[in-house]
Design an enzyme around this catalytic site. Sequence first.
Site, PDB file in Angstrom:
ATOM      1  N   HIS A  49       2.724  -3.803   5.078  1.00 26.34           N
ATOM      2  CA  HIS A  49       2.353  -4.010   6.475  1.00 26.34           C
ATOM      3  C   HIS A  49       1.079  -4.832   6.566  1.00 26.34           C
ATOM      4  O   HIS A  49       0.392  -5.055   5.552  1.00 26.34           O
ATOM      5  CB  HIS A  49       2.182  -2.661   7.204  1.00 26.34           C
ATOM      6  CG  HIS A  49       1.064  -1.815   6.681  1.00 26.34           C
ATOM      7  ND1 HIS A  49       1.273  -0.687   5.909  1.00 26.34           N
ATOM      8  CD2 HIS A  49      -0.274  -1.935   6.793  1.00 26.34           C
ATOM      9  CE1 HIS A  49       0.106  -0.153   5.598  1.00 26.34           C
ATOM     10  NE2 HIS A  49      -0.857  -0.901   6.114  1.00 26.34           N
TER      11      HIS A  49
HETATM   12  P1  TYD Z   1       2.053   4.880   5.587  1.00 30.28           P
HETATM   13  O1  TYD Z   1       1.571   3.942   6.640  1.00 30.28           O
HETATM   14  O2  TYD Z   1       3.518   4.912   5.292  1.00 30.28           O
HETATM   15  O3  TYD Z   1       1.247   4.650   4.243  1.00 30.28           O
HETATM   16  P2  TYD Z   1       1.149   3.339   3.306  1.00 30.28           P
HETATM   17  O4  TYD Z   1       0.474   2.280   4.122  1.00 30.28           O
HETATM   18  O5  TYD Z   1       0.318   3.767   2.135  1.00 30.28           O
HETATM   19  O6  TYD Z   1       2.512   2.920   2.865  1.00 30.28           O
HETATM   20  O7  TYD Z   1       1.574   6.345   5.988  1.00 30.28           O
HETATM   21  C1  TYD Z   1       2.165   7.507   5.466  1.00 30.28           C
HETATM   22  C2  TYD Z   1       2.116   8.605   6.538  1.00 30.28           C
HETATM   23  O8  TYD Z   1       0.774   8.996   6.801  1.00 30.28           O
HETATM   24  C3  TYD Z   1       2.723   8.162   7.837  1.00 30.28           C
HETATM   25  O9  TYD Z   1       3.465   9.248   8.357  1.00 30.28           O
HETATM   26  C4  TYD Z   1       1.527   7.915   8.731  1.00 30.28           C
HETATM   27  C5  TYD Z   1       0.489   8.859   8.189  1.00 30.28           C
HETATM   28  N1  TYD Z   1      -0.893   8.381   8.319  1.00 30.28           N
HETATM   29  C6  TYD Z   1      -1.745   9.067   9.181  1.00 30.28           C
HETATM   30  O10 TYD Z   1      -1.373  10.048   9.843  1.00 30.28           O
HETATM   31  N2  TYD Z   1      -3.045   8.639   9.278  1.00 30.28           N
HETATM   32  C7  TYD Z   1      -3.498   7.582   8.565  1.00 30.28           C
HETATM   33  O11 TYD Z   1      -4.693   7.240   8.680  1.00 30.28           O
HETATM   34  C8  TYD Z   1      -2.593   6.878   7.687  1.00 30.28           C
HETATM   35  C9  TYD Z   1      -3.066   5.692   6.881  1.00 30.28           C
HETATM   36  C10 TYD Z   1      -1.305   7.331   7.606  1.00 30.28           C
END
Ligand code: TYD
Length: 137
Positions: A49
């Site tokens: 992303h």
């Molecule tokens: P995700 O965006 O998939 O992580 P990455 O960028 O490492 O692939 O996030 C994983 C889960 O955590 C998703 O359900 C959203 C949640 N999350 C939060 O609640 N707060 C945060 O600050 C972050 C980064 C993720």
Amino acid sequence: MEIRKFNFEAHGDDRGQLVALEQYKDFPFEVKRVYYIYDTLTDVVRGHHAHKCLKQVLICVHGSCKIHLDNGHETEEILLDRPTLGLYIENDMWREMYDFSPDAVLLVLASELYDESDYIRDYDEFLKFVEAKESEK
Ligand code: TYD
């Protein structure tokens, strides 16, 4: 492609190491959120992303991992393999995190609270976003 890395100072003595980070002094924003990623399986690729506004510093405080950065024109791979190395990622940058060592702990300092509307999760949408911003200039 300009990559901004920070080499943090470690206050080492015969007891071990300590790294202290202060906003605006060691990195250029106010921290509103901290999160960390651990127990990541070796074959997993996270991220996929970009952000519209968020600024972040990534520090692999234990173990190692790699970060793939893509600004829509160029790509770069950065190895984070020590707790004194910070990678600054501004907005408008596609990122993927991978090759996590089993003991890796990736700490992230973020300039904003979690906001799903700041995410661009589709790569083609990211390219269009970059193109639109560049045509505004
Ligand atoms: P995700 O965006 O998939 O992580 P990455 O960028 O490492 O692939 O996030 C994983 C889960 O955590 C998703 O359900 C959203 C949640 N999350 C939060 O609640 N707060 C945060 O600050 C972050 C980064 C993720």
